[in-house]
Design an enzyme around this catalytic site. Structure first.
Site, PDB file in Angstrom:
ATOM      1  N   SER A 249      29.666  42.393  46.207  1.00  0.00           N
ATOM      2  CA  SER A 249      30.960  42.204  46.864  1.00  0.00           C
ATOM      3  C   SER A 249      32.004  43.246  46.492  1.00  0.00           C
ATOM      4  O   SER A 249      32.970  43.435  47.231  1.00  0.00           O
ATOM      5  CB  SER A 249      31.515  40.807  46.549  1.00  0.00           C
ATOM      6  OG  SER A 249      31.832  40.692  45.175  1.00  0.00           O
ATOM      7  N   LYS A 292      37.150  39.977  41.973  1.00  0.00           N
ATOM      8  CA  LYS A 292      37.735  40.425  43.243  1.00  0.00           C
ATOM      9  C   LYS A 292      38.973  41.269  42.951  1.00  0.00           C
ATOM     10  O   LYS A 292      39.443  41.362  41.815  1.00  0.00           O
ATOM     11  CB  LYS A 292      38.127  39.231  44.116  1.00  0.00           C
ATOM     12  CG  LYS A 292      36.998  38.246  44.395  1.00  0.00           C
ATOM     13  CD  LYS A 292      35.891  38.834  45.232  1.00  0.00           C
ATOM     14  CE  LYS A 292      34.782  37.813  45.465  1.00  0.00           C
ATOM     15  NZ  LYS A 292      33.661  38.384  46.239  1.00  0.00           N
TER      16      LYS A 292
END
EC number: 3.4.21.-
Length: 386
Positions: A249, A292
């Site tokens: 990701s 993230k």
């Protein structure tokens, strides 16, 4: 007579006397079964020199551990050699001679070794706390007398095998001396047993002290281990830690198996900033951590192409499900605007095509943020500040 000072222990006067004692004992052993005159004189001379070497050591200040060990071994081996011969001459009393050898060797060896263990300067050294029998026995005159009469008893038994010796009123002098010295020889064996008892007590005390010290060390080790574990936990919980990345990701910024150095101070005392790479608890799985990037802080308006999965299985009612948790083979996209509320941040992965982030589950609370990534420290050839 002055003796030049030197450090060659092997040539100290008492040790030279010790070597002479060994030579005389060997000669005595060689002739012991055949020539009692040569053997008797050599053995008796070797035994008498036992007192001479001690006097020389004190006179010339040449007392050494080597000399003490040499003297002790010569005494034990000399007496043992004579007792072996007596066992051959008097087979009916072999058990008692064997017992005498065992007591003499074992007890003296145990006592001398224990003296080294407890740190005595000599096995003959005694203090006020020493056993009273040992204090009396190791007085110079008492020790010399006991050793002499003990050797005299065994020498008389040896000589009686060959000759009765001089006669006094028709009674053998050797036999008379054997009778007179026998109680002292027995007493010396009993004192040897006291040697073993005292040595055993001293060794047990050493073992007890060492066990207590070992337990104390183990207790300290456990205490320090607990302290270290607490400090380590507090450091990782409140200062920073290391994180291993998993998943695509954050590509191309981060890849699987990259190791990050993170800090937890700024997340507690400072507001998050756009662009920070953070480690947070997943809002959909409390047992999982996610990595993230913050793209929106409280008050920001977010315009995002949000994907929706649709379910066309219920075609009877011609309804389309927009529940993002429903799996489907089809996906639709919709541009939405969202304002990040107070106390929340909007997070996304750098690899937007393969990232589950706020586009799916919305902004996350600040309380879920655990740390901020500072830099990538592994692999070493790709260290990078984030």
């Amino acid at each position: 007579m002055a003796i030049p000072e030197h450090d060659n222990i092997f040539l100290f006067v008492p040790n030279l006397i010790g070597y002479a004692r060994i030579v005389l004992a060997l000669i005595a052993f060689w002739f012991m079964s055949t020539n009692y005159v040569i053997s008797g004189w050599c053995y008796a001379t070797s035994a008498l020199l036992d007192a001479v070497d001690g006097h020389a050591a004190r006179t010339f200040n040449q007392s050494t551990r080597f000399g003490a060990m040499l003297d002790q071994l010569t005494d034990r081996c000399g007496t043992m050699g004579l007792l072996v011969t007596l066992s051959y001459f008097y087979p009916n009393y072999m058990f008692w001679f064997q017992l005498s050898m065992a007591i003499d060797v074992a007890c003296h060896w145990l006592y001398m070794q224990t003296s080294v263990v407890v740190g005595k300067s000599s096995h003959k050294a005694t203090d006020l706390n020493e056993n009273i029998i040992m204090r009396i026995y190791y007085q110079k005159d008492v020790l010399t007398f006991m050793c002499c009469v003990n050797e005299m008893f065994y020498i008389c038994l040896y000589l009686l095998h060959f000759t009765a010796g001089p006669l006094i009123l028709g009674f053998s002098v050797f036999k008379l001396l054997a009778y007179l010295t026998a109680p002292f020889a027995l007493l010396k064996s009993l004192i040897s047993c006291v040697h073993a008892y005292v040595a055993s007590q001293d060794l047990a005390a050493v073992d007890k002290r060492e066990r207590q010290e070992k337990r104390a060390k183990e207790a300290n080790l456990l205490k320090y281990s607990v302290q270290y574990a607490c400090i380590t936990h507090c450091f990782f919980e409140y200062v920073g830690d290391f994180v291993v990345c998993s998943g695509p990701s954050m590509e191309p910024t981060l890849y699987s198996n990259n190791i990050l150095l993170t800090e937890r101070i700024s997340t507690r005392f400072h507001k998050p900033k756009r662009g920070d790479v953070i480690i947070a608890i997943s809002p959909t799985n409390a047992d999982q951590y996610i990595c993230k990037r913050i793209v929106g802080v409280p008050g920001d308006k977010i315009c995002v192409d949000k994907p929706f999965e649709i379910n066309r299985t219920n075609q009877k009612d011609n309804k389309i499900s927009k529940d993002p948790m429903v799996k489907s083979k089809n996906t639709v996209h919709k541009i939405i605007e969202d304002i990040v509320p107070r106390g929340y941040v909007w997070i996304e992965g750098d690899n937007r095509q393969n990232s589950s982030d706020s586009r799916y589950y919305g902004p996350i609370p600040l309380g879920l943020i655990k740390s901020r990534a500072i830099c990538r420290i592994w692999p070493l050839n790709d260290i990078k500040i984030l």
